[in-house]
Design a protein around this motif. Structure first.
Motif, short mmCIF file in Angstrom:
data_model
loop_
_atom_site.label_atom_id
_atom_site.label_comp_id
_atom_site.label_asym_id
_atom_site.label_seq_id
_atom_site.Cartn_x
_atom_site.Cartn_y
_atom_site.Cartn_z
N ALA A 161 -83.87 -33.36 15.97
CA ALA A 161 -83.18 -32.68 14.86
C ALA A 161 -83.57 -31.20 14.82
CB ALA A 161 -83.52 -33.36 13.53
N ALA A 162 -84.84 -30.91 15.02
CA ALA A 162 -85.30 -29.51 15.03
C ALA A 162 -84.68 -28.74 16.19
CB ALA A 162 -86.83 -29.45 15.11
N ARG A 163 -84.69 -29.32 17.36
CA ARG A 163 -84.15 -28.63 18.54
C ARG A 163 -82.64 -28.42 18.43
NH1 ARG A 163 -86.06 -25.38 20.01
NH2 ARG A 163 -85.34 -25.40 22.15
N ARG A 164 -81.92 -29.37 17.79
CA ARG A 164 -80.47 -29.18 17.57
C ARG A 164 -80.21 -27.97 16.67
NH1 ARG A 164 -80.26 -34.81 17.36
NH2 ARG A 164 -80.40 -34.83 15.10
N ARG A 165 -81.19 -27.67 15.80
CA ARG A 165 -81.06 -26.51 14.90
C ARG A 165 -81.71 -25.26 15.49
NH1 ARG A 165 -81.84 -31.01 11.77
NH2 ARG A 165 -80.37 -31.32 10.09
N ASP A 166 -82.05 -25.30 16.78
CA ASP A 166 -82.71 -24.19 17.49
C ASP A 166 -84.07 -23.85 16.90
OD1 ASP A 166 -80.84 -23.80 19.53
OD2 ASP A 166 -79.58 -22.56 18.21
N ILE A 167 -84.73 -24.81 16.30
CA ILE A 167 -86.10 -24.62 15.81
C ILE A 167 -87.02 -24.97 16.96
CG2 ILE A 167 -87.85 -25.43 14.20
CD1 ILE A 167 -85.55 -26.01 12.21
N SER A 168 -87.89 -24.01 17.33
CA SER A 168 -88.79 -24.24 18.46
C SER A 168 -90.26 -24.11 18.09
CB SER A 168 -88.47 -23.27 19.60
OG SER A 168 -88.61 -21.94 19.15
N SER A 169 -90.54 -23.86 16.82
CA SER A 169 -91.92 -23.76 16.35
C SER A 169 -91.97 -24.24 14.90
CB SER A 169 -92.42 -22.31 16.45
OG SER A 169 -91.84 -21.54 15.43
N PRO A 170 -93.15 -24.47 14.37
CA PRO A 170 -93.26 -24.95 12.98
C PRO A 170 -93.22 -23.81 11.95
CG PRO A 170 -95.42 -24.90 13.94
CD PRO A 170 -94.45 -24.51 15.04
N ASP A 171 -92.64 -22.68 12.32
CA ASP A 171 -92.68 -21.50 11.45
C ASP A 171 -91.45 -21.34 10.56
OD1 ASP A 171 -95.19 -20.78 12.48
OD2 ASP A 171 -94.23 -19.85 14.21
N TRP A 172 -90.81 -22.43 10.16
CA TRP A 172 -89.64 -22.29 9.30
C TRP A 172 -90.04 -21.86 7.90
CZ3 TRP A 172 -90.53 -27.11 11.74
CH2 TRP A 172 -91.15 -28.07 10.94
N PRO A 173 -89.15 -21.13 7.21
CA PRO A 173 -89.52 -20.53 5.94
C PRO A 173 -89.42 -21.46 4.72
CG PRO A 173 -87.33 -19.84 6.56
CD PRO A 173 -87.86 -20.67 7.69
N GLY A 174 -88.60 -22.49 4.75
CA GLY A 174 -88.38 -23.31 3.57
C GLY A 174 -89.54 -24.21 3.22
N THR A 175 -89.50 -24.74 2.01
CA THR A 175 -90.55 -25.66 1.56
C THR A 175 -89.99 -27.06 1.31
OG1 THR A 175 -90.21 -24.95 -0.72
CG2 THR A 175 -91.96 -23.85 0.52
N THR A 176 -88.73 -27.28 1.68
CA THR A 176 -88.13 -28.60 1.55
C THR A 176 -88.36 -29.37 2.84
OG1 THR A 176 -86.41 -27.67 0.13
CG2 THR A 176 -86.00 -29.85 1.07
N PRO A 177 -88.96 -30.56 2.75
CA PRO A 177 -89.23 -31.31 3.97
C PRO A 177 -87.94 -31.79 4.64
CG PRO A 177 -90.03 -32.50 2.03
CD PRO A 177 -89.46 -31.21 1.56
N PRO A 178 -87.97 -31.92 5.96
CA PRO A 178 -86.81 -32.50 6.65
C PRO A 178 -86.57 -33.94 6.19
CG PRO A 178 -88.35 -31.50 8.21
CD PRO A 178 -89.01 -31.52 6.88
N ASP A 179 -85.37 -34.43 6.40
CA ASP A 179 -85.01 -35.77 5.94
C ASP A 179 -85.94 -36.87 6.43
OD1 ASP A 179 -82.87 -34.71 4.55
OD2 ASP A 179 -81.42 -35.10 6.16
#
Length: 186
Positions: free
Chosen positions: A76-94
């Motif tokens: 799911a992270a890679r589909r969203r082009d997330i490649s590190s744990p440095d995302w800005p939000g505080t809402t956990p993934p599903d």
């Protein structure tokens, strides 16, 4: 090869844990921690440097569900082009199995927001409070504690016989995350 890779993963994880202690050079800890995660999750075909994201995926999965949840969170992270744990939000993934408090604590354990500026003579670091900051010049290393405010750290002086003198860098280690600049950044 599977038994060899399984043993290597444990040994590399142990080396990676040595980073904040400065019992091994920071580049060894950084590389070993990344390799340990990538070996453990080799069926996902993680690219170089993916260890931090894999660590975060593991932390969000309940231990009983790690083998099924980590691949799902990873994909799911890679589909969203997330490649590190440095995302800005505080809402956990599903798929996250942590409570909201545990998830916020996990976010606080990242090195996200760390800023390291490297000069030939000093390092300027903005690192999380309580993190371990290590500067090096060749094989000479110095250890400092992050304060959450900018620190100016002189690069250590290498020994006269240090063939790697002039190769400077800095790393920041939190309880479970890490980041670096200098020749180890890649």
């Amino acid at each position: 090869m599977t038994p060899v890779l399984d043993e290597a993963q444990r040994y590399l994880a142990w080396l990676g844990a040595q980073g904040p202690l400065t019992t091994v050079h920071p580049w060894i800890a950084l590389t070993a921690a990344d390799l340990a995660q990538r070996i453990r999750w080799r069926p996902l075909a993680p690219e170089r440097g993916a260890g931090r994201l894999l660590w975060m995926c593991e932390e969000m999965a309940a231990p009983a569900h790690t083998t099924t949840l980590v691949p799902a969170i990873w994909r799911a992270a890679r589909r969203r082009d997330i490649s590190s744990p440095d995302w800005p939000g505080t809402t956990p993934p599903d798929a996250c199995r942590l409570t909201s408090t545990a998830y916020r604590n996990l976010l606080a354990n990242r090195t996200t927001g760390t800023r390291i500026t490297l000069d030939t003579r000093h390092v300027r670091v903005l690192a999380p409070n309580g993190s371990t900051v290590i500067a090096w010049n060749g094989t000479a290393v110095t250890r400092h504690i992050g304060t959450g405010t900018p620190l100016d750290i002189p690069c250590p002086l290498p020994g006269p016989d240090d063939l790697s003198a002039g190769r400077t860098g800095a790393a920041v280690f939190t309880r479970a995350d890490r980041t670096a600049v200098g020749w180890t950044a890649a």
